[in-house]
Design a protein around this motif. Structure first.
Motif, PDB file in Angstrom:
ATOM      1  N   ASP A   1      15.776  -9.366  -5.710  1.00 13.89           N
ATOM      2  CA  ASP A   1      16.396 -10.633  -5.340  1.00 13.89           C
ATOM      3  C   ASP A   1      17.078 -10.533  -3.976  1.00 13.89           C
TER       4      ASP A   1
ATOM      5  N   THR B   1      24.898 -10.711  -8.846  1.00 17.74           N
ATOM      6  CA  THR B   1      24.859 -10.160  -7.507  1.00 17.74           C
ATOM      7  C   THR B   1      25.094  -8.664  -7.487  1.00 17.74           C
TER       8      THR B   1
ATOM      9  N   GLU C   1      20.773 -17.967  -9.136  1.00 18.53           N
ATOM     10  CA  GLU C   1      19.966 -16.817  -8.763  1.00 18.53           C
ATOM     11  C   GLU C   1      18.545 -16.967  -9.300  1.00 18.53           C
ATOM     12  N   LYS C   2      17.632 -16.319  -8.611  1.00 24.53           N
ATOM     13  CA  LYS C   2      16.211 -16.430  -8.959  1.00 24.53           C
ATOM     14  C   LYS C   2      15.938 -15.992 -10.399  1.00 24.53           C
TER      15      LYS C   2
ATOM     16  N   ASN D   1      19.952 -10.097  -3.200  1.00 26.43           N
ATOM     17  CA  ASN D   1      21.057  -9.133  -3.152  1.00 26.43           C
ATOM     18  C   ASN D   1      20.568  -7.700  -3.342  1.00 26.43           C
TER      19      ASN D   1
ATOM     20  N   LEU E   1      26.928 -16.360 -10.689  1.00 31.67           N
ATOM     21  CA  LEU E   1      26.088 -15.842  -9.618  1.00 31.67           C
ATOM     22  C   LEU E   1      26.592 -14.477  -9.184  1.00 31.67           C
TER      23      LEU E   1
END
Length: 449
Positions: free
Chosen positions: A34, A16, A61-62, A36, A12
């Motif tokens: 996203d 990010t 995460e997406k 971030n 992740l």
């Protein structure tokens, strides 16, 4: 479970702070941002084959919740991916299986970068992301990533593709047509994933270990201009030190592959002067003793050494450095791809050198007290038997799939100093003559004979 959780956090974290030139969210047609503030684009402009699907998860995460899989065709390619012609790029592919097909299978397939660098993917866990990353010089202003079927029972797939343009001068030892498959990237003494890297790289932390002492730097700032690979200052903020400190990678193939190893050093204490030699695979890898400079970065690169799971990297003090043992701040290890149809390499949570499933976690360093104890007993026995007065730290690096790598390249070693005047230049007995002197930093390339 703790190791698995940290593994997921690691992946992740990669996403990010990805500073990629382009982030492709595979399996969706829509752009997005996203949580971030990372911008993603859909994949409709890069591929027309395959099918899209989603994975249900609240812990990833997406960009990993969508994927594109390829039920037909031997090879399916993303193409027209923009890059800077003539400059080096880092391409990171990520895979999150998530049991999208309901089969709880272990997909295996190959990924071919730029039409010539082949890496193998072997997914062993349905709910752990898998990474395959390559650094190379694209031939044109566009590049491609192809997903190749290697088994009739496995469909290739991909969750995301990130492409980062690297700064000029980085990885300058990389030859024409060569590539570097990520094996590990480690920040010693760190306690969290370091993401402050403008080149889009991630740096994994190390676990606390009784065989090495962690020392933070007291320098107000650290000048990294003496290191052409541009390690971020954050990875030089901490270090491991210990007399005769030895590092190994048990996940490298048993038979050995040609590797590229970059090491980074910075003296953490203003009043200290330490010097040491580096031995890789039993041979000295530095021309003269390494003397880290306070507030500056020193880079040492070794390439084309054939390394295996038993190859040791040893830091040994010189006779003039009795008070201060060797130290190391950070390291990068890559498997060299020669860019032929038979070359390969890569890394991921379930990969192994023989293509079989591996239970070795991708978390680097000592992943558990049990694993550490077992390794420590084995190596202590070896040390006592050979009366070697040094300490051994097992470095559990990410697993990697490597096949049919050429091993005929000559051995090269490069060292880049942050301050010329503080570094002796006596040539080690194991090294051949200096072939080239490059620039004002006393950078050199030496040939072993």
């Amino acid at each position: 479970m703790a190791a698995a959780s940290l593994f997921l956090v690691f992946f992740l974290s990669i996403i990010t702070l990805s500073l990629a030139s382009v982030n492709i969210d595979c399996g969706t047609s829509f752009p997005g941002v996203d949580n971030n503030n990372i911008k993603w684009v859909g994949d409709k402009d890069f591929i027309t084959s395959g099918k899209s699907t989603t994975v249900s998860s609240t812990t990833i995460e997406k960009s990993l919740t969508t994927l594109r899989y390829f039920p037909t065709g031997d090879s399916n390619c993303y193409s027209n991916i923009p890059v800077t012609k003539g400059g080096k790029v880092l391409v990171r592919t990520m895979f999150y299986y998530g049991n999208y097909d309901g089969k709880f299978s272990s997909p295996t397939f190959s990924v071919v970068f730029e039409g010539k660098h082949r890496g193998n993917v072997a997914i062993s866990s349905a709910f752990e992301p898998y990474i395959l990353e390559l650094i190379f010089t694209p031939a044109t202003g566009e590049t491609s990533v192809c997903f190749v079927r290697t088994s009739s029972s496995s469909n290739p797939f991909v969750s995301s593709i990130e492409v980062s343009d690297l700064a000029p001068g980085m990885y300058q030892e990389l030859g024409p047509g060569e590539g570097l498959f990520y094996q590990q990237r480690r920040a010693y003494g760190g306690t969290e994933v370091l993401r402050s890297d403008l080149q889009g790289r991630f740096w994994l932390p190390t676990d606390i270990n009784i065989l090495a002492q962690g020392i933070p730097s007291t320098a107000a700032s650290i000048d990294t201009s003496g290191a052409s690979n541009k390690p971020p200052e954050s990875v030089l903020r901490n270090s491991w030190t210990g007399e005769g400190l030895s590092l190994v990678d048990p996940t490298l193939p048993f038979v050995g592959v040609p590797v590229y190893l970059a090491m980074y050093f910075s003296e953490p204490l203003q009043s200290s002067v330490r010097s040491f030699n580096i031995f890789f695979g039993g041979k000295q890898a530095n021309k003269g003793p390494v003397v880290p400079v306070y507030g500056k970065a020193t880079q040492v690169v070794v390439r084309d050494v054939v390394a295996s799971s038993s190859t040791e990297l040893v830091l040994q003090s010189t006779t003039s450095s009795a008070l201060f043992p060797p130290l190391i701040n950070a390291v990068e290890l890559y498997v060299i791809s020669k860019g032929t149809s038979g070359s390969g390499g890569g890394g991921g949570s379930g990969g192994s050198s023989n293509g079989k499933s591996s239970t070795v976690p991708i978390i680097l360093g000592v992943v558990s007290a049990v694993a550490f104890t077992l390794f420590a007993y084995v190596f202590i026995a070896m040390i006592l038997a050979n009366r070697r007065k040094r300490r051994l730290q097992v470095l559990d690096m990410p697993t990697s799939t490597v096949s049919n790598m050429g091993t005929g390249a000559s051995t090269l070693s490069e060292q880049q100093m942050g301050n010329d005047s503080n570094h002796p230049t006596n040539e080690a007995a194991e090294m051949g003559e200096i072939d080239d002197l490059i620039g004002v930093n006393q950078s050199y390339v030496a040939q072993r004979h």
